[in-house]
Design a protein around this motif. Structure first.
Motif, PDB file in Angstrom:
ATOM      1  N   ALA A 164      45.066  33.891  22.193  1.00 27.16           N
ATOM      2  CA  ALA A 164      46.126  33.399  21.290  1.00 27.16           C
ATOM      3  C   ALA A 164      45.955  33.705  19.990  1.00 27.16           C
ATOM      4  CB  ALA A 164      46.403  32.048  21.659  1.00 27.16           C
ATOM      5  N   ALA A 165      44.650  33.487  19.386  1.00 23.23           N
ATOM      6  CA  ALA A 165      44.535  33.743  17.947  1.00 23.23           C
ATOM      7  C   ALA A 165      44.621  35.293  17.624  1.00 23.23           C
ATOM      8  CB  ALA A 165      43.046  33.180  17.599  1.00 23.23           C
ATOM      9  N   ALA A 166      43.897  35.970  18.496  1.00 25.41           N
ATOM     10  CA  ALA A 166      44.173  37.427  18.251  1.00 25.41           C
ATOM     11  C   ALA A 166      45.513  38.006  18.158  1.00 25.41           C
ATOM     12  CB  ALA A 166      43.104  38.032  19.362  1.00 25.41           C
ATOM     13  N   THR A 167      46.198  37.382  19.279  1.00 25.34           N
ATOM     14  CA  THR A 167      47.756  38.000  19.352  1.00 25.34           C
ATOM     15  C   THR A 167      48.533  37.583  18.141  1.00 25.34           C
ATOM     16  OG1 THR A 167      47.704  37.763  21.665  1.00 25.34           O
ATOM     17  CG2 THR A 167      49.880  37.771  20.541  1.00 25.34           C
ATOM     18  N   LEU A 168      48.176  36.224  17.347  1.00 26.34           N
ATOM     19  CA  LEU A 168      48.816  35.837  16.311  1.00 26.34           C
ATOM     20  C   LEU A 168      48.309  36.564  14.979  1.00 26.34           C
ATOM     21  CD1 LEU A 168      48.666  31.935  16.868  1.00 26.34           C
ATOM     22  CD2 LEU A 168      50.953  33.316  16.804  1.00 26.34           C
ATOM     23  N   SER A 169      47.058  37.015  14.912  1.00 26.21           N
ATOM     24  CA  SER A 169      46.260  37.665  13.684  1.00 26.21           C
ATOM     25  C   SER A 169      46.877  38.954  13.850  1.00 26.21           C
ATOM     26  CB  SER A 169      44.865  37.257  13.805  1.00 26.21           C
ATOM     27  OG  SER A 169      44.531  37.871  12.716  1.00 26.21           O
ATOM     28  N   ALA A 170      46.779  39.431  15.079  1.00 24.90           N
ATOM     29  CA  ALA A 170      47.236  40.953  15.207  1.00 24.90           C
ATOM     30  C   ALA A 170      48.762  41.156  14.747  1.00 24.90           C
ATOM     31  CB  ALA A 170      46.989  41.686  16.498  1.00 24.90           C
ATOM     32  N   SER A 171      49.485  40.260  14.912  1.00 23.98           N
ATOM     33  CA  SER A 171      50.903  40.492  14.651  1.00 23.98           C
ATOM     34  C   SER A 171      51.261  40.972  13.392  1.00 23.98           C
ATOM     35  CB  SER A 171      51.696  39.136  14.950  1.00 23.98           C
ATOM     36  OG  SER A 171      53.063  39.184  14.578  1.00 23.98           O
ATOM     37  N   ALA A 172      50.783  40.344  12.321  1.00 25.06           N
ATOM     38  CA  ALA A 172      50.932  40.826  11.075  1.00 25.06           C
ATOM     39  C   ALA A 172      50.172  42.176  10.634  1.00 25.06           C
ATOM     40  CB  ALA A 172      50.647  39.875  10.064  1.00 25.06           C
ATOM     41  N   ALA A 173      48.872  42.134  11.223  1.00 28.56           N
ATOM     42  CA  ALA A 173      47.945  43.164  10.691  1.00 28.56           C
ATOM     43  C   ALA A 173      48.413  44.496  11.453  1.00 28.56           C
ATOM     44  CB  ALA A 173      46.378  42.971  11.345  1.00 28.56           C
ATOM     45  N   VAL A 174      48.668  44.616  12.583  1.00 27.05           N
ATOM     46  CA  VAL A 174      49.213  45.701  13.332  1.00 27.05           C
ATOM     47  C   VAL A 174      50.689  46.095  13.072  1.00 27.05           C
ATOM     48  CG1 VAL A 174      47.130  45.786  14.807  1.00 27.05           C
ATOM     49  CG2 VAL A 174      49.317  45.042  15.474  1.00 27.05           C
ATOM     50  N   GLY A 175      51.436  45.062  12.468  1.00 30.16           N
ATOM     51  CA  GLY A 175      52.874  45.387  12.358  1.00 30.16           C
ATOM     52  C   GLY A 175      53.750  45.307  13.476  1.00 30.16           C
ATOM     53  N   VAL A 176      53.523  44.218  14.501  1.00 30.24           N
ATOM     54  CA  VAL A 176      53.957  44.263  15.655  1.00 30.24           C
ATOM     55  C   VAL A 176      54.535  42.776  15.606  1.00 30.24           C
ATOM     56  CG1 VAL A 176      54.248  44.487  18.302  1.00 30.24           C
ATOM     57  CG2 VAL A 176      52.819  45.565  16.744  1.00 30.24           C
ATOM     58  N   PRO A 177      55.818  42.473  15.134  1.00 31.06           N
ATOM     59  CA  PRO A 177      56.268  40.975  14.996  1.00 31.06           C
ATOM     60  C   PRO A 177      56.224  40.343  16.231  1.00 31.06           C
ATOM     61  CG  PRO A 177      57.583  42.606  13.732  1.00 31.06           C
ATOM     62  CD  PRO A 177      56.899  43.397  14.713  1.00 31.06           C
ATOM     63  N   TRP A 178      56.867  40.937  17.377  1.00 34.16           N
ATOM     64  CA  TRP A 178      56.985  40.090  18.630  1.00 34.16           C
ATOM     65  C   TRP A 178      55.987  39.511  19.122  1.00 34.16           C
ATOM     66  CZ3 TRP A 178      54.431  41.470  22.957  1.00 34.16           C
ATOM     67  CH2 TRP A 178      54.115  42.838  23.121  1.00 34.16           C
ATOM     68  N   LEU A 179      54.599  39.992  18.811  1.00 32.01           N
ATOM     69  CA  LEU A 179      53.445  39.417  19.354  1.00 32.01           C
ATOM     70  C   LEU A 179      53.151  37.924  18.746  1.00 32.01           C
ATOM     71  CD1 LEU A 179      50.616  42.290  18.602  1.00 32.01           C
ATOM     72  CD2 LEU A 179      51.807  41.419  20.792  1.00 32.01           C
ATOM     73  N   GLU A 180      53.808  37.601  17.537  1.00 34.76           N
ATOM     74  CA  GLU A 180      53.812  36.157  17.014  1.00 34.76           C
ATOM     75  C   GLU A 180      54.408  35.274  18.155  1.00 34.76           C
ATOM     76  OE1 GLU A 180      54.871  33.534  12.927  1.00 34.76           O
ATOM     77  OE2 GLU A 180      55.370  35.735  13.173  1.00 34.76           O
ATOM     78  N   HIS A 181      55.571  35.766  18.496  1.00 29.65           N
ATOM     79  CA  HIS A 181      56.220  34.772  19.655  1.00 29.65           C
ATOM     80  C   HIS A 181      55.229  34.713  21.008  1.00 29.65           C
ATOM     81  CE1 HIS A 181      59.811  34.915  17.253  1.00 29.65           C
ATOM     82  NE2 HIS A 181      59.752  36.372  17.261  1.00 29.65           N
ATOM     83  N   LEU A 182      54.516  35.643  21.386  1.00 27.64           N
ATOM     84  CA  LEU A 182      53.823  35.647  22.506  1.00 27.64           C
ATOM     85  C   LEU A 182      52.370  34.789  22.286  1.00 27.64           C
ATOM     86  CD1 LEU A 182      52.745  36.523  25.349  1.00 27.64           C
ATOM     87  CD2 LEU A 182      51.821  38.419  24.131  1.00 27.64           C
ATOM     88  N   GLY A 183      52.083  34.798  20.888  1.00 27.63           N
ATOM     89  CA  GLY A 183      51.014  33.955  20.476  1.00 27.63           C
ATOM     90  C   GLY A 183      51.120  32.655  20.497  1.00 27.63           C
ATOM     91  N   HIS A 184      52.409  32.293  20.009  1.00 27.25           N
ATOM     92  CA  HIS A 184      52.523  30.758  20.160  1.00 27.25           C
ATOM     93  C   HIS A 184      52.709  30.152  21.545  1.00 27.25           C
ATOM     94  CE1 HIS A 184      53.893  29.716  16.086  1.00 27.25           C
ATOM     95  NE2 HIS A 184      53.957  30.905  15.845  1.00 27.25           N
ATOM     96  N   VAL A 185      53.111  31.004  22.295  1.00 26.38           N
ATOM     97  CA  VAL A 185      52.985  30.437  23.879  1.00 26.38           C
ATOM     98  C   VAL A 185      51.751  30.306  24.510  1.00 26.38           C
ATOM     99  CG1 VAL A 185      53.735  31.102  26.246  1.00 26.38           C
ATOM    100  CG2 VAL A 185      55.303  31.722  24.234  1.00 26.38           C
ATOM    101  N   LEU A 186      50.880  31.603  23.971  1.00 29.37           N
ATOM    102  CA  LEU A 186      49.690  31.415  24.465  1.00 29.37           C
ATOM    103  C   LEU A 186      48.823  30.297  23.765  1.00 29.37           C
ATOM    104  CD1 LEU A 186      48.739  35.368  24.484  1.00 29.37           C
ATOM    105  CD2 LEU A 186      49.389  33.800  26.388  1.00 29.37           C
ATOM    106  N   VAL A 187      49.050  29.903  22.771  1.00 26.70           N
ATOM    107  CA  VAL A 187      48.255  28.877  22.074  1.00 26.70           C
ATOM    108  C   VAL A 187      48.556  27.559  22.829  1.00 26.70           C
ATOM    109  CG1 VAL A 187      48.387  26.984  20.140  1.00 26.70           C
ATOM    110  CG2 VAL A 187      48.442  29.558  20.044  1.00 26.70           C
ATOM    111  N   TRP A 188      49.531  27.168  23.436  1.00 27.25           N
ATOM    112  CA  TRP A 188      49.990  26.015  24.283  1.00 27.25           C
ATOM    113  C   TRP A 188      49.213  26.097  25.712  1.00 27.25           C
ATOM    114  CZ3 TRP A 188      50.325  22.132  21.454  1.00 27.25           C
ATOM    115  CH2 TRP A 188      51.051  22.021  20.419  1.00 27.25           C
TER     116      TRP A 188
END
Length: 335
Positions: free
Chosen positions: A275-299
């Motif tokens: 979850a943390a890697a997905t949220l962090s990588a969203s901005a770092a690698v420029g893939v915005p939809w990873l942020e939505h996935l990251g929020h799901v994985l956090v829970w």
């Protein structure tokens, strides 16, 4: 000779194995993931719990080193001992997120001292067909890279980023070596630590995203080619981690293992790390939809943390009830 415990609390705590550090790793990374997702209050609560567990385990670590040296050496050579390094770096990342950089630096220094000693002891005793804990060599190394890169970005310090980059690549080499030692039957038979096979890739991806974030026009750490390679590798690591996520989840469905085991904390850690890697990588690698996935994985990670925490409390209650009461305490209770 092992000294008798002075109280039921001491006796119960002395039974903790080196792998118990996975509980700190799991709680600490859930805190980091909650912070990245914007849930600050929950993040700070879990960080406090991780700190309390870390202090307890650190005290036991020192006591065993001073009083039970032979036992300490024996346990230090097991893969679970590397949770001491990984837990310390994850805790440092949590403090860095709060801006407590001096404390994070102290934890980085401590982890750096422990890392080579424990790594040599553990790797020297590798054997074929090992459980998922074999990947902790990668996790501990990438933890140092993660915390070093995090502090380099926070303090605009180039000298921290460069060794962090070296550790990042070295951690990937260790992952490949560990992969050849991993017993693939653990996907269906493991007691929880088999999830570290994916978690090691997740922390590597998170370290890669932090290395990308550490670069700036002021520091100019990497040229375009370096950044391009690092971005590609970081995204590839995240994809491989998600693939492991699916495979390991399928293994749990095919053969459910519902009984509590301390190694289940090593399941929560990869869930939180992904979850943390997905949220962090969203901005770092420029893939915005990873942020939505990251929020799901956090829970998903939070739910797993609560389930394993409930199992741990039940196990502790049972173990506590089974402990003999010291004679002095029993005598006072009769008065």
């Amino acid at each position: 000779m092992r000294r008798p415990s002075s109280s039921p609390v001491r006796a119960w705590w002395a039974q903790r194995s080196p792998a118990a550090g996975a509980a700190v790793m799991a709680t600490g990374i859930v805190s980091v993931a909650l912070h990245l997702a914007g849930y600050e209050i929950l993040s700070r609560i879990t960080l406090v719990l991780a700190c309390a567990a870390w202090l307890g385990l650190a005290a036991e670590f020192v006591l065993r080193l001073l009083r039970e040296h032979e036992r300490w050496i024996s346990e230090a050579a097991t893969p679970g001992a590397l949770t001491a390094v990984a837990a310390t770096t994850v805790l440092g990342a949590g403090f860095a997120a709060l801006g407590l950089l001096r404390l994070s630096e102290a934890l980085l220094a401590l982890a750096t001292v422990l890392w080579p000693v424990l790594l040599v002891l553990v790797v020297s005793r590798w054997r074929p067909r090992m459980p998922g804990a074999v990947f902790l060599c990668c996790v501990a190394t990438e933890g140092l890279a993660l915390l070093g890169a995090t502090l380099a970005a926070a303090e605009s310090t180039a000298w921290l980023a460069r060794p962090a980059m070296v550790l990042f690549w070295f951690g990937l080499v260790l992952y490949v070596l560990a992969l050849f030692r991993f017993d693939w039957r653990q996907v269906f038979e493991g007691s929880g630590d088999h999830w570290v096979a994916g978690g090691a890739l997740a922390i590597s991806g998170l370290a890669g995203s932090k290395l990308l974030a550490a670069d700036s026009s002021r520091l100019y750490l990497w040229n375009e080619d370096d950044s391009g390679v690092l971005r590609f590798v970081t995204l590839s690591l995240l994809v491989l981690d998600l693939a492991w996520y699916v495979v390991l989840l399928a293994g749990e469905i095919v053969r459910p293992r519902l009984r509590y085991d301390t190694r289940r904390w090593a399941t929560v850690f990869p869930l939180g790390m992904t979850a943390a890697a997905t949220l962090s990588a969203s901005a770092a690698v420029g893939v915005p939809w990873l942020e939505h996935l990251g929020h799901v994985l956090v829970w998903v990670a939070v739910a797993a943390w609560l389930a394993v925490g409930a199992g741990a409390l039940g196990s502790a209650r049972t173990a506590w009830a089974a402990l003999p009461v010291p004679e002095g305490i029993r005598s006072r209770a009769r008065r």
